[in-house]
Design an enzyme around this catalytic site. Structure first.
Site, short mmCIF file in Angstrom:
data_model
loop_
_atom_site.label_atom_id
_atom_site.label_comp_id
_atom_site.label_asym_id
_atom_site.label_seq_id
_atom_site.Cartn_x
_atom_site.Cartn_y
_atom_site.Cartn_z
N ASP A 45 0.84 -1.21 0.00
CA ASP A 45 0.00 0.00 0.00
C ASP A 45 0.87 1.25 0.00
OD1 ASP A 45 0.88 -0.17 2.59
OD2 ASP A 45 -1.09 0.05 3.52
N SER A 46 2.20 1.08 -0.04
CA SER A 46 3.12 2.19 -0.32
C SER A 46 2.75 2.80 -1.68
CB SER A 46 4.57 1.70 -0.34
OG SER A 46 4.70 0.54 -1.15
N ASP A 84 -1.12 -6.11 -0.20
CA ASP A 84 -1.47 -5.51 1.09
C ASP A 84 -2.97 -5.31 1.25
OD1 ASP A 84 0.83 -5.19 2.55
OD2 ASP A 84 1.23 -3.14 1.87
N LYS A 113 -1.12 -9.37 2.91
CA LYS A 113 -0.30 -8.91 4.04
C LYS A 113 -1.12 -7.93 4.87
CE LYS A 113 3.43 -6.05 3.53
NZ LYS A 113 3.01 -4.85 4.32
N GLU A 115 -0.87 -5.40 8.58
CA GLU A 115 0.03 -4.81 9.58
C GLU A 115 -0.54 -4.98 10.98
OE1 GLU A 115 0.75 -0.69 8.65
OE2 GLU A 115 1.48 -1.16 6.64
N GLU A 182 9.87 -4.37 9.79
CA GLU A 182 10.26 -3.07 9.24
C GLU A 182 10.86 -2.15 10.30
OE1 GLU A 182 7.38 -1.11 6.74
OE2 GLU A 182 8.58 0.72 6.63
O1 KIV Z 1 3.57 -1.12 1.49
C1 KIV Z 1 4.73 -1.55 1.37
O2 KIV Z 1 5.43 -1.32 0.37
C2 KIV Z 1 5.28 -2.34 2.46
C3 KIV Z 1 6.76 -2.56 2.48
C4 KIV Z 1 7.42 -1.33 2.95
C5 KIV Z 1 7.11 -3.75 3.28
O3 KIV Z 1 4.56 -2.73 3.33
#
Ligand code: KIV
Length: 278
Positions: A45-46, A84, A113, A115, A182
């Site tokens: 989600d970056s 994500d 994924k 968090e 992270e």
């Molecule tokens: O969103 C993302 O790119 C991430 C990485 C920084 C692990 O979660």
């Protein structure tokens, strides 16, 4: 190339072979990553920050994640893709199942994924039992960066280091298949890697994790707003792209481009005919 599986990642970790992961958000980059032989791709989600221009990952929606996950899957059909779950899309088991299911069924994800630490044990276990592979993510968790007091290293004191270790163990027990660590001190990441039996993927977590992940736009120099200190920039593509675009503009204005080489000729007879009234 055959798509790698969770079992393969486990055996790589057991044999000390590092797992490579990079983010991707679109078709061209995903195909380049697949051609390069990357082990796994993360549609992180970056995306919100490095592609969509938001100030954080918080505004990213399920629709945006799905849109980009589908493009990545088309570009990298033979690579293990993790996608994500965006902020607040997994706050309840019901939402988590609905949204993770969409990422798998519509987005083509191999795993999702999320968090968070032991607060998410119930969700991870529920998704796992429903047949959805889950990757955990602890340490600096950008979706809750306000609660963490900013983008800063986590687990530096006894209390937070102990909590992260216990979070990792709980996440593994809940059924997670991999764990992203992270921005935590390297010795703490090493300890978590030793204590758990699922592959750990580090970002700003030292060299003892089972694998490494970076945000593609950070390591290629395509995102200039902020470059975390743990990022190695392998290229400065932003600078190269800007130079190429400047050259294009100069050549168009200076009548250098398009030259004959980039134009289509026309047969004499047709030319005469279309000019016959002149
Ligand atoms: O969103 C993302 O790119 C991430 C990485 C920084 C692990 O979660």
């Amino acid at each position: 190339m055959k798509k790698k599986s969770i079992l393969k990642f486990k055996s790589m970790a057991a044999q000390g072979e590092k797992i490579t992961m990079l983010t991707a958000y679109d078709y061209p980059m995903a195909s380049i990553l697949e051609k390069s032989g990357i082990d796994t791709i993360l549609v992180g989600d970056s995306l919100g920050m490095v592609v969509l221009g938001y100030d954080s990952t918080v505004p990213v929606t399920m629709d945006e994640m799905l849109h980009h996950a589908k493009a990545v899957r088309r570009g990298a059909p033979n690579t293990f893709v993790v996608v994500d779950l965006p902020y607040l899309s997994y706050a309840t088991t019901r939402d988590a199942l609905k949204n993770a299911g969409r990422l798998i069924k519509e987005g083509g994800a191999d795993a999702v994924k999320l968090e968070g630490g032991r607060e998410y044990v119930e969700i991870i276990s529920f998704l796992t039992k429903s047949g959805i592979p889950v990757v955990g993510h602890i340490g600096l968790t950008p979706q809750t960066v306000t609660q963490l007091g900013g983008y800063r290293i986590q687990g530096k004191d006894i209390k937070s280091a102990t909590k992260l270790l216990q979070d990792a163990l709980s996440i593994e027990e809940a059924g997670a298949v991999m764990l992203v660590l992270e921005a935590i001190p390297a010795p703490l990441a090493e300890k978590i890697t030793e204590e758990t039996n699922i592959p750990t993927i580090g970002i700003g977590a030292g060299d003892k994790c089972n694998g490494q992940v970076l945000v593609l736009h950070d390591m290629l120099g395509l995102f200039e707003k902020f470059v975390p200190s743990f990022v190695k920039q392998y290229e400065l593509l932003g600078v190269k792209i800007e130079a190429a675009i400047k050259q294009y503009c100069e050549e168009v204005k200076g009548l250098v481009f398009p030259s004959q080489e980039h134009s289509f000729p026309l047969n004499e007879e047709v030319l005469k005919e279309i000019n016959k009234d002149k």
